[in-house]
Design an enzyme around this catalytic site. Structure first.
Site, PDB file in Angstrom:
ATOM      1  N   GLY A   1      38.692  34.019  25.091  1.00  0.00           N
ATOM      2  CA  GLY A   1      37.779  33.612  26.156  1.00  0.00           C
ATOM      3  C   GLY A   1      37.033  34.794  26.735  1.00  0.00           C
ATOM      4  O   GLY A   1      37.556  35.477  27.614  1.00  0.00           O
TER       5      GLY A   1
ATOM      6  N   VAL B   1      32.944  35.799  31.866  1.00  0.00           N
ATOM      7  CA  VAL B   1      32.882  36.936  32.783  1.00  0.00           C
ATOM      8  C   VAL B   1      34.275  37.506  33.054  1.00  0.00           C
ATOM      9  O   VAL B   1      34.513  38.708  32.926  1.00  0.00           O
ATOM     10  CB  VAL B   1      32.199  36.520  34.104  1.00  0.00           C
ATOM     11  CG1 VAL B   1      32.280  37.648  35.117  1.00  0.00           C
ATOM     12  CG2 VAL B   1      30.738  36.154  33.844  1.00  0.00           C
TER      13      VAL B   1
ATOM     14  N   SER C   1      44.162  37.660  40.682  1.00  0.00           N
ATOM     15  CA  SER C   1      43.262  37.617  41.835  1.00  0.00           C
ATOM     16  C   SER C   1      42.475  38.910  41.952  1.00  0.00           C
ATOM     17  O   SER C   1      42.988  39.994  41.707  1.00  0.00           O
ATOM     18  CB  SER C   1      44.060  37.397  43.120  1.00  0.00           C
ATOM     19  OG  SER C   1      43.184  37.389  44.229  1.00  0.00           O
ATOM     20  N   GLY C   2      41.229  38.756  42.358  1.00  0.00           N
ATOM     21  CA  GLY C   2      40.374  39.928  42.562  1.00  0.00           C
ATOM     22  C   GLY C   2      38.961  39.706  42.081  1.00  0.00           C
ATOM     23  O   GLY C   2      38.114  40.587  42.221  1.00  0.00           O
TER      24      GLY C   2
ATOM     25  N   LYS D   1      49.859  32.122  43.223  1.00  0.00           N
ATOM     26  CA  LYS D   1      48.397  32.305  43.209  1.00  0.00           C
ATOM     27  C   LYS D   1      47.701  31.167  43.960  1.00  0.00           C
ATOM     28  O   LYS D   1      46.717  31.382  44.675  1.00  0.00           O
ATOM     29  CB  LYS D   1      47.895  32.369  41.756  1.00  0.00           C
ATOM     30  CG  LYS D   1      46.367  32.427  41.594  1.00  0.00           C
ATOM     31  CD  LYS D   1      45.759  33.612  42.332  1.00  0.00           C
ATOM     32  CE  LYS D   1      44.346  33.941  41.891  1.00  0.00           C
ATOM     33  NZ  LYS D   1      43.373  32.858  41.992  1.00  0.00           N
TER      34      LYS D   1
ATOM     35  N   HIS E   1      48.130  31.888  47.576  1.00  0.00           N
ATOM     36  CA  HIS E   1      47.207  32.996  47.874  1.00  0.00           C
ATOM     37  C   HIS E   1      45.821  32.435  48.167  1.00  0.00           C
ATOM     38  O   HIS E   1      45.168  32.802  49.151  1.00  0.00           O
ATOM     39  CB  HIS E   1      47.157  33.958  46.681  1.00  0.00           C
ATOM     40  CG  HIS E   1      45.994  34.918  46.714  1.00  0.00           C
ATOM     41  ND1 HIS E   1      44.704  34.541  46.391  1.00  0.00           N
ATOM     42  CD2 HIS E   1      45.920  36.231  47.033  1.00  0.00           C
ATOM     43  CE1 HIS E   1      43.888  35.568  46.516  1.00  0.00           C
ATOM     44  NE2 HIS E   1      44.603  36.608  46.905  1.00  0.00           N
ATOM     45  N   ASN E   2      45.368  31.530  47.315  1.00  0.00           N
ATOM     46  CA  ASN E   2      44.035  30.965  47.492  1.00  0.00           C
ATOM     47  C   ASN E   2      43.958  30.076  48.729  1.00  0.00           C
ATOM     48  O   ASN E   2      42.921  30.011  49.392  1.00  0.00           O
ATOM     49  CB  ASN E   2      43.620  30.183  46.248  1.00  0.00           C
ATOM     50  CG  ASN E   2      43.211  31.089  45.102  1.00  0.00           C
ATOM     51  OD1 ASN E   2      43.619  32.246  45.043  1.00  0.00           O
ATOM     52  ND2 ASN E   2      42.424  30.578  44.184  1.00  0.00           N
TER      53      ASN E   2
ATOM     54  N   GLU F   1      43.517  32.317  51.498  1.00  0.00           N
ATOM     55  CA  GLU F   1      42.131  32.796  51.382  1.00  0.00           C
ATOM     56  C   GLU F   1      41.157  31.801  51.996  1.00  0.00           C
ATOM     57  O   GLU F   1      40.239  32.180  52.737  1.00  0.00           O
ATOM     58  CB  GLU F   1      41.814  33.021  49.905  1.00  0.00           C
ATOM     59  CG  GLU F   1      40.409  33.466  49.583  1.00  0.00           C
ATOM     60  CD  GLU F   1      40.182  33.520  48.073  1.00  0.00           C
ATOM     61  OE1 GLU F   1      39.164  32.968  47.611  1.00  0.00           O
ATOM     62  OE2 GLU F   1      41.029  34.092  47.354  1.00  0.00           O
TER      63      GLU F   1
END
Length: 478
Positions: free
Chosen positions: A10, A13, A130-131, A184, A187-188, A191
């Site tokens: 994959g 980006v 994440s980042g 994760k 975490h979001n 966020e």
């Protein structure tokens, strides 16, 4: 040809940036994309890093290029595409090979995939990354869920590419199956809450104090030098000071006020409710994004209802009110983090993950979107008491909550009286008030439930009698 240490499928980006990061840190990597043209383009643009990259145009060639047992990162759209890619890979894999989903997967999908591979000789890692683009390229925070053996196979590579906080790698094995993707997800969720709270403060500064975008950017810049120092405050300053190259106006002023979402915030809320944990700040943030998406309805409602009659915002004491705003945002952030960690603690018990709370706080200190100075304090709090019921009752955070309580009350009440919507800030205040009150009002709810549904209740005196003297009211239920 020397085989690769790891493979990646994959080259979008995120995948491209992660692959370049892996190669730059001295790891040999094989890459594959379903479009050979994308693989060729990626390799052609890799420059000096080509020496560590093996471009492959078939899955058979790709798998053969990786040293067994083969760890293969799948960095494609979450959901069915991951299952489809796994099925295509399986015929080429051998015992102990590891498929790694590094996308924003639902942790329940990760658990299912982990279980489906149990008797196949293959294994699975659910890896939260994440980042954003920048993190993927130069150092993300990485949350790993899977067997400990599979973690050890990829530990060297993942440690090399992770963000570093004072030379400590921001990567950790957090437990079996879905542990990494669950962390994760939360975490979001945090966020979401953090971003909503910042936006609400922005709204007070813009619509209440009538500051321009650059002026608000200056306020955020000052705050970023203090206890609110964080990635989200840092980028908020930059966003607010940027100008639109087309109109010359502040960039933020020409952006439509509709926020998108990809599901992780909603999953956080659902899992919190499934486990009986109050995550009101995250809930408010998800609801805020949903309301933002209903722009046509909001515009129509404004024409019908008009804006509320309001009192004036403070103007003569602007400096102290700015201090209140800063403290209110700090207090609200504490609520969001406390709720997120409480959800993770409940999940850890539910799924027998034994999630290491101090470690989670540590690996979020750099690389991830919610990184902040504040996480050092959370790390310290959980290190001293990893099994504490809630972050806000640890000594350091109890003091912080008490120190900022008055500011949060003034900001929320001022915003409400000024007709400004602050759902996340007000939910944080209500959360503190409900959590710190030993006797609340749910006794009335229990009485009502018993009246119409004979659900019963417990008594404060411990008497073994669990229904009230409602008489004929109980007959309505029958």
């Amino acid at each position: 040809m020397e085989q690769a240490e790891i493979g990646l499928i994959g080259l979008g980006v995120m995948g491209s940036n992660l692959a370049l990061n892996i190669a730059e840190k001295g790891n040999r990597i094989a890459v594959f994309n379903r479009s050979p043209e994308a693989t060729r383009k990626f390799f052609a643009e890799a420059g000096d890093l080509q020496k560590n990259i093996i471009p492959c145009e078939t899955l058979e060639e790709f798998v053969a290029a990786i040293r067994p047992p083969r760890p293969i990162i799948i960095m494609i759209k979450a959901g069915d595409p991951v299952d489809q890619q796994m099925e295509l890979l399986k015929p080429y894999l051998a015992d102990n090979d590891i498929m790694i989903d590094a996308g924003n997967a639902n942790f329940r999908d990760t658990m299912r995939r982990f279980d489906n591979l149990k008797d196949s000789g293959l294994t699975f890692i659910g890896m939260g990354v994440s980042g954003g683009e920048e993190g993927a390229r130069h150092g993300p925070s990485i949350m790993v869920g899977g067997t400990e053996d599979s973690w050890k196979r990829v530990e060297k590579v993942l440690t090399s590419i992770s963000a570093k906080f004072h030379d400590e790698p921001c990567v950790a094995w957090l437990g079996e199956n879905g542990a990494g993707h669950f962390v994760k997800t939360i975490h979001n969720g945090i966020e979401y809450a953090d971003m909503q709270m910042i936006a609400e403060i922005y709204g007070i500064l813009r619509d209440g104090l009538k500051l321009s975008a650059p002026e608000i950017g200056q306020v955020f810049g000052k705050w970023n030098e203090g206890r609110l120092n964080s990635y989200l405050i840092e980028i908020s300053e930059k966003v607010l000071k940027a100008n639109d190259p087309i109109s010359g106006k502040p960039m933020v002023d020409v952006i439509v006020d509709q926020a998108g979402q990809k599901g992780t915030g909603k999953w956080s809320v659902i899992e919190a409710q499934n486990m009986g944990v109050a995550a009101t700040a995250i809930e408010a943030a998800v609801a805020g994004r949903i309301l933002s998406s209903q722009k046509a309805e909001r515009e129509a409602a404004e024409k019908i209802l008009g804006l509320p009659q309001t009192t004036a915002m403070p103007t003569t004491d602007g400096v102290s009110f700015l201090d209140d705003l800063e403290n209110a945002l700090l207090a609200a952030k504490v609520a969001a983090y406390a709720q997120g960690f409480a959800v993770m603690a409940a999940a850890s018990r539910e799924y027998n993950w034994n999630l290491p709370m101090p470690t989670i706080a540590k690996i979020w200190r750099e690389g991830c979107i919610i990184r902040s100075q504040f996480l050092d304090e959370i790390t310290s709090a959980f290190t001293k008491d990893p099994d504490v019921a809630n972050l806000i009752v640890t000594p350091a955070f109890a003091k912080l909550v008490n120190d900022t309580d008055a500011s949060l009350r003034r900001v929320v009440s001022t915003a409400i009286m000024s007709g400004l919507s602050v759902p996340a800030l007000s939910s944080a205040l209500s959360y503190f008030d409900a959590y710190r009150r030993g006797r609340g009002t749910a006794n009335l709810i229990q009485a009502q439930r018993d009246f119409f549904g004979a659900h019963g209740f417990d008594r404060v005196d411990g008497v073994d009698k669990h229904h009230g003297p409602w008489g004929s009211g109980l007959a309505d239920f029958a």
